[in-house]
Scaffold this active site. Sequence first.
Site, PDB file in Angstrom:
ATOM      1  N   THR A   7     -12.767   0.154  -6.088  1.00 43.89           N
ATOM      2  CA  THR A   7     -11.489   0.592  -6.644  1.00 43.89           C
ATOM      3  C   THR A   7     -11.485   0.350  -8.144  1.00 43.89           C
ATOM      4  OG1 THR A   7      -9.084   0.376  -6.508  1.00 43.89           O
ATOM      5  CG2 THR A   7     -10.346  -1.646  -6.251  1.00 43.89           C
ATOM      6  N   ARG A   8     -10.646   1.130  -8.850  1.00 46.37           N
ATOM      7  CA  ARG A   8     -10.448   0.886 -10.285  1.00 46.37           C
ATOM      8  C   ARG A   8      -9.046   0.361 -10.540  1.00 46.37           C
ATOM      9  NH1 ARG A   8     -14.286   5.105 -10.531  1.00 46.37           N
ATOM     10  NH2 ARG A   8     -16.154   4.250 -11.495  1.00 46.37           N
ATOM     11  N   LYS A  12      -5.004  -3.661  -6.906  1.00 43.30           N
ATOM     12  CA  LYS A  12      -5.671  -3.744  -5.600  1.00 43.30           C
ATOM     13  C   LYS A  12      -6.692  -4.873  -5.591  1.00 43.30           C
ATOM     14  CE  LYS A  12      -5.712   0.788  -3.357  1.00 43.30           C
ATOM     15  NZ  LYS A  12      -6.579   1.870  -2.874  1.00 43.30           N
ATOM     16  N   ASP A  74      -8.858   3.780   2.145  1.00 42.57           N
ATOM     17  CA  ASP A  74      -8.031   4.966   1.955  1.00 42.57           C
ATOM     18  C   ASP A  74      -6.719   4.694   2.667  1.00 42.57           C
ATOM     19  OD1 ASP A  74      -7.498   7.566   0.992  1.00 42.57           O
ATOM     20  OD2 ASP A  74      -7.840   8.394   2.984  1.00 42.57           O
ATOM     21  N   SER A  75      -5.626   5.137   2.065  1.00 48.84           N
ATOM     22  CA  SER A  75      -4.324   4.826   2.639  1.00 48.84           C
ATOM     23  C   SER A  75      -3.337   5.945   2.393  1.00 48.84           C
ATOM     24  CB  SER A  75      -3.795   3.517   2.034  1.00 48.84           C
ATOM     25  OG  SER A  75      -3.680   3.633   0.638  1.00 48.84           O
ATOM     26  N   PHE A 163       4.904   0.368  -5.504  1.00 46.46           N
ATOM     27  CA  PHE A 163       4.527   1.640  -6.128  1.00 46.46           C
ATOM     28  C   PHE A 163       4.692   2.742  -5.079  1.00 46.46           C
ATOM     29  CE2 PHE A 163       0.389   2.643  -4.153  1.00 46.46           C
ATOM     30  CZ  PHE A 163       0.144   1.446  -3.499  1.00 46.46           C
ATOM     31  N   TYR A 165       5.580   5.266  -2.432  1.00 48.43           N
ATOM     32  CA  TYR A 165       6.758   5.535  -1.603  1.00 48.43           C
ATOM     33  C   TYR A 165       7.567   4.261  -1.289  1.00 48.43           C
ATOM     34  CZ  TYR A 165       4.262   9.944  -0.966  1.00 48.43           C
ATOM     35  OH  TYR A 165       3.608  11.139  -1.199  1.00 48.43           O
ATOM     36  N   LYS A 186       5.353  -8.248   1.062  1.00 45.30           N
ATOM     37  CA  LYS A 186       4.722  -6.951   1.326  1.00 45.30           C
ATOM     38  C   LYS A 186       3.302  -7.143   1.875  1.00 45.30           C
ATOM     39  CE  LYS A 186       3.126  -2.585  -0.442  1.00 45.30           C
ATOM     40  NZ  LYS A 186       2.847  -1.658  -1.527  1.00 45.30           N
ATOM     41  N   ARG A 192      -2.207  -2.478   4.188  1.00 48.09           N
ATOM     42  CA  ARG A 192      -3.392  -2.931   3.448  1.00 48.09           C
ATOM     43  C   ARG A 192      -3.697  -4.389   3.802  1.00 48.09           C
ATOM     44  NH1 ARG A 192      -1.677  -1.167  -0.811  1.00 48.09           N
ATOM     45  NH2 ARG A 192      -2.485   0.918  -0.533  1.00 48.09           N
TER      46      ARG A 192
HETATM   47  P1  IMP Z   1      -4.893   5.341  -2.128  1.00 49.66           P
HETATM   48  O1  IMP Z   1      -5.543   5.161  -0.811  1.00 49.66           O
HETATM   49  O2  IMP Z   1      -4.752   4.055  -2.868  1.00 49.66           O
HETATM   50  O3  IMP Z   1      -5.473   6.453  -2.934  1.00 49.66           O
HETATM   51  O4  IMP Z   1      -3.366   5.770  -1.830  1.00 49.66           O
HETATM   52  C1  IMP Z   1      -2.983   7.081  -1.531  1.00 49.66           C
HETATM   53  C2  IMP Z   1      -1.505   7.254  -1.727  1.00 49.66           C
HETATM   54  O5  IMP Z   1      -0.795   6.753  -0.584  1.00 49.66           O
HETATM   55  C3  IMP Z   1      -0.903   6.526  -2.921  1.00 49.66           C
HETATM   56  O6  IMP Z   1      -1.036   7.278  -4.096  1.00 49.66           O
HETATM   57  C4  IMP Z   1       0.553   6.399  -2.494  1.00 49.66           C
HETATM   58  O7  IMP Z   1       1.262   7.595  -2.725  1.00 49.66           O
HETATM   59  C5  IMP Z   1       0.443   6.195  -0.986  1.00 49.66           C
HETATM   60  N1  IMP Z   1       0.382   4.767  -0.666  1.00 49.66           N
HETATM   61  C6  IMP Z   1      -0.660   4.098  -0.122  1.00 49.66           C
HETATM   62  N2  IMP Z   1      -0.351   2.791   0.033  1.00 49.66           N
HETATM   63  C7  IMP Z   1       0.902   2.647  -0.440  1.00 49.66           C
HETATM   64  C8  IMP Z   1       1.745   1.510  -0.576  1.00 49.66           C
HETATM   65  O8  IMP Z   1       1.409   0.359  -0.228  1.00 49.66           O
HETATM   66  N3  IMP Z   1       2.956   1.742  -1.120  1.00 49.66           N
HETATM   67  C9  IMP Z   1       3.357   2.976  -1.510  1.00 49.66           C
HETATM   68  N4  IMP Z   1       2.611   4.059  -1.434  1.00 49.66           N
HETATM   69  C10 IMP Z   1       1.377   3.905  -0.887  1.00 49.66           C
END
Ligand code: IMP
Length: 219
Positions: A7-8, A12, A74-75, A163, A165, A186, A192
């Site tokens: 990750t960058r 995180k 990925d999330s 951040f 949503y 959280k 996560r």
């Molecule tokens: P990534 O896996 O970090 O790229 O997350 C993908 C996207 O999912 C993010 O840009 C957010 O829009 C949403 N997201 C993932 N985890 C969270 C969280 O813990 N809070 C709020 N939005 C999340």
Amino acid sequence: MKLLLATRSQDKVAEIAKILAVVPDLELVSLMDEKIEPLAEEEGIERYSTFEGNAEAKARYFAERSGLPVVADDSGLVVDALDGKPGVHSKRFAPGSGEISGEERDRANNEHLLALLGDLELSGRTARYVCVAAFIREGDETRTFRGEAEGLILGRPRGHGGFGYDPLFYDQKLGKTFAESSRFEKNDRSHRGKAFRALAEHLRSGAAAKGTGPRGPNR
Ligand code: IMP
């Protein structure tokens, strides 16, 4: 073991480092620590339709580039009334959100989500955050660890923390949105936190060291 966290995001790194601190003899390093510079080709890595597919693809890509054991995640947000959307497209959900970033993008995504849900009553606004952490090391098969956090999508934003949503994501046990919660609260409840605690348990159990452990819980 030296483990590369793909990750960058410094946020995180800090969050995940705290969770993996329970694993003995683990040196967690980031892409920044290893001076792995961003390349345009990285944009195409997360092109799969599942969180598992994207997390594994990212882990594989950075394992090849670094030669190190890697964990990547990925999330996203899965909303039942929208048939699982935005899902793996959570980051670029609102039309045009690929061209903006940061808080502006978060605001556009949240407004789009609210518009799609309209005046649907709260009981029908069920959703969950999903996070998949993929762990890859040469000679071992890739393992994935899934964490989920259940919640409701409110009709208007509440709170200024977190951040994405988070201002709309209401956790019924906490009695507040993730944006109104402390980092500790959280982490304790989040997708996560759950995924990375499962990875920590796997690394701690020693199964990873032998490469003979059972396959991940979501397989
Ligand atoms: P990534 O896996 O970090 O790229 O997350 C993908 C996207 O999912 C993010 O840009 C957010 O829009 C949403 N997201 C993932 N985890 C969270 C969280 O813990 N809070 C709020 N939005 C999340």
